[in-house]
Enzyme design. Sequence first.
Site, PDB file in Angstrom:
ATOM      1  N   HIS A  92     -13.665  63.282 -40.474  1.00  0.00           N
ATOM      2  CA  HIS A  92     -12.746  62.147 -40.351  1.00  0.00           C
ATOM      3  C   HIS A  92     -11.709  62.209 -41.468  1.00  0.00           C
ATOM      4  O   HIS A  92     -11.737  63.115 -42.307  1.00  0.00           O
ATOM      5  CB  HIS A  92     -13.509  60.824 -40.286  1.00  0.00           C
ATOM      6  CG  HIS A  92     -14.397  60.533 -41.464  1.00  0.00           C
ATOM      7  ND1 HIS A  92     -13.933  60.466 -42.763  1.00  0.00           N
ATOM      8  CD2 HIS A  92     -15.737  60.287 -41.531  1.00  0.00           C
ATOM      9  CE1 HIS A  92     -14.935  60.181 -43.578  1.00  0.00           C
ATOM     10  NE2 HIS A  92     -16.047  60.083 -42.861  1.00  0.00           N
TER      11      HIS A  92
ATOM     12  N   CYS B 191     -28.370  58.863 -47.191  1.00  0.00           N
ATOM     13  CA  CYS B 191     -27.926  59.370 -48.503  1.00  0.00           C
ATOM     14  C   CYS B 191     -28.725  60.599 -48.912  1.00  0.00           C
ATOM     15  O   CYS B 191     -28.330  61.313 -49.816  1.00  0.00           O
ATOM     16  CB  CYS B 191     -28.138  58.352 -49.617  1.00  0.00           C
ATOM     17  SG  CYS B 191     -27.211  56.846 -49.475  1.00  0.00           S
TER      18      CYS B 191
ATOM     19  N   CYS C 284     -30.237  50.136 -47.991  1.00  0.00           N
ATOM     20  CA  CYS C 284     -29.516  51.041 -48.896  1.00  0.00           C
ATOM     21  C   CYS C 284     -28.175  50.416 -49.309  1.00  0.00           C
ATOM     22  O   CYS C 284     -27.474  49.858 -48.474  1.00  0.00           O
ATOM     23  CB  CYS C 284     -29.300  52.353 -48.161  1.00  0.00           C
ATOM     24  SG  CYS C 284     -27.888  53.266 -48.729  1.00  0.00           S
TER      25      CYS C 284
HETATM   26  N1  MSP Z   1     -23.200  66.797 -48.456  1.00  0.00           N
HETATM   27  C1  MSP Z   1     -22.831  65.901 -49.495  1.00  0.00           C
HETATM   28  C2  MSP Z   1     -22.002  66.605 -50.566  1.00  0.00           C
HETATM   29  C3  MSP Z   1     -22.679  67.761 -51.215  1.00  0.00           C
HETATM   30  S1  MSP Z   1     -21.644  68.526 -52.373  1.00  0.00           S
HETATM   31  C4  MSP Z   1     -22.635  69.563 -53.198  1.00  0.00           C
HETATM   32  C5  MSP Z   1     -21.995  64.769 -48.919  1.00  0.00           C
HETATM   33  N2  MSP Z   1     -21.380  65.024 -47.777  1.00  0.00           N
HETATM   34  S2  MSP Z   1     -20.429  63.992 -46.997  1.00  0.00           S
HETATM   35  O1  MSP Z   1     -20.151  64.635 -45.731  1.00  0.00           O
HETATM   36  O2  MSP Z   1     -20.982  62.695 -46.959  1.00  0.00           O
HETATM   37  O3  MSP Z   1     -19.089  63.990 -47.784  1.00  0.00           O
HETATM   38  C6  MSP Z   1     -18.850  63.118 -48.850  1.00  0.00           C
HETATM   39  C7  MSP Z   1     -17.454  63.347 -49.369  1.00  0.00           C
HETATM   40  O4  MSP Z   1     -16.491  63.245 -48.297  1.00  0.00           O
HETATM   41  C8  MSP Z   1     -16.992  62.313 -50.382  1.00  0.00           C
HETATM   42  O5  MSP Z   1     -17.425  62.590 -51.682  1.00  0.00           O
HETATM   43  C9  MSP Z   1     -15.498  62.429 -50.256  1.00  0.00           C
HETATM   44  O6  MSP Z   1     -15.062  63.578 -50.899  1.00  0.00           O
HETATM   45  C10 MSP Z   1     -15.329  62.601 -48.748  1.00  0.00           C
HETATM   46  N3  MSP Z   1     -15.257  61.314 -48.086  1.00  0.00           N
HETATM   47  C11 MSP Z   1     -16.089  60.843 -47.107  1.00  0.00           C
HETATM   48  N4  MSP Z   1     -15.653  59.617 -46.714  1.00  0.00           N
HETATM   49  C12 MSP Z   1     -14.571  59.273 -47.424  1.00  0.00           C
HETATM   50  C13 MSP Z   1     -13.700  58.178 -47.434  1.00  0.00           C
HETATM   51  N5  MSP Z   1     -13.834  57.141 -46.638  1.00  0.00           N
HETATM   52  N6  MSP Z   1     -12.668  58.211 -48.305  1.00  0.00           N
HETATM   53  C14 MSP Z   1     -12.442  59.266 -49.142  1.00  0.00           C
HETATM   54  N7  MSP Z   1     -13.256  60.300 -49.160  1.00  0.00           N
HETATM   55  C15 MSP Z   1     -14.334  60.326 -48.324  1.00  0.00           C
HETATM   56  O7  MSP Z   1     -21.897  63.740 -49.562  1.00  0.00           O
END
Ligand code: MSP
Length: 508
Positions: free
Chosen positions: A18, A129, A144
Amino acid sequence: MARFYITTPIYYVNDVPHIGHAYTTITADALARWHRLIGDEVFFLTGTDEHGLKVQRAAEAAGLTPLEHADLTSARFREAWRLLDISNDDFIRTTEERHTTSVQALMQAAYDNGWIEKGAYEGWYCVSCEAYYGEGDLLDDHRCPIHKRPVEWFKEDNYFFKLSAFEQPLLEWFESHPGMIHPTSRRNEAIGLVRQGLEDISISRSSITWGVPVPWDPKHVFYVWYDALINYATAVGYGSDRDRFDAWWPVVHHMMGKDILRFHAVYWPALLMAAGETPPAHEYIHGFLLVAGEKMSKTAFNQIAPKDLVPEFGVDGYRYHFLRDQPFGPDGEFSYEGMVARYNADLANNLGNLLSRVATVVAKQCHGVGPAPSPASKLAAIAEAVVADATAAWARVAPNEALEATWRLVRETNAALEAAQPWKMEPGPALDAVMGDALEVLRIVAVLSSPALTRASEEIWRRIGMAESVGPLDAQRLPDAAVWGGYPGAVRVDKGEALFPRLKASRA
Ligand code: MSP
């Protein structure tokens, strides 16, 4: 030549890409492109996080093996990044063999150094998480704090990482590396997390099988977060090519959202220390992109995908909006109307107009041949200041300011054209001087905007005759490429269609 190693988080494969994921990836991409432009040797890494209970359950629900499921869902991220012109040099999947080798080697080193021991664990676990929570961290009804869904009580035998022993070393590290975590508010938050006190943490699971086996006790797999963090080391050769690893580590730039600060600023540096390696040099933390005031999530049904927006705005319009309108650091609200307004103001009106005015006058009054700029132009001084400002802004990870500076030059040039009215001038040296200067600005703007406008920058470069006379845009290097006077003159200018047709806000 400097090296610049930049990473995005590796995204969970059970999510559909997204605009939040894309925000991090585009910002990292623009920085990577900027560093290539200033002549750095760049290694830009992104990828997918494919282990853990969440993925195992999603695969079961889909009637697939976890790997079959991950193959399909990981591909969605590669497609999204192709759509957005992401220039990553590598795409890591945690299910790859190189990663198993690296995780096992790094964990074995921490184990051999005496930082990992066996124990039993029980606690509240949020599967979304993939993390345990203390009672005090939870919302009422045991929900959570991030996902607002019920947590589950887990009890298992596992290995513990003696994180508590790293409180002092981490605090000393933050103290002696004040530039490690950017912005400062996030650095303070990390220091606060450590000062609150660190508990030893569980780093293996015996209740699931979908993960990297613990080398000294293969009935366990590593906890997905510890497996995931190590991807940054894997991709530059940890566990297989020490020389390559030493060439890129520890001067890495990890970019991420604020949700995963604790993992990157506390767990990861401590684990590296335990394994006898150096913590990462830079972590850049940004806020959330909100939709109607909420973080996007599958459960809130408020996700917007890049492919919902690219057909209307183009890749350039998409990238420009997020880089220009969402300052790196605070939370920002996504607004479709804001995106249309930004596109129309900066791309259709300012840059698009400048190009079309210049190309029209050159076609009509200069026989389609672009003249050379004048060395004493007033615009030369503005260009010089803009290049300095943009350079400083990229260096402090402020793409919005870098682009704002660049558009100052575009606006000043449009104003200069309105004052000179070249469309009313007779052919001759006076007209040539005005047009040469404007073409020179377009050349410099193509270079400076190229980390954001991957396609339009190339198109401007081609239309003003640079590709044919001087060579490809991606071979240009700063600072030389932005020195006033680089437009050779006597080159054919191609008029072309409107680069950024105006948009009407078509959706609510
Ligand atoms: N798999 C773990 C990360 C492991 S890194 C060793 C994870 N994945 S995630 O798919 O949830 O991605 C999280 C990251 O996606 C956030 O830290 C950010 O960089 C990005 N974002 C996800 N949603 C977001 C928003 N709504 N806004 C901005 N960034 C966002 O966590």
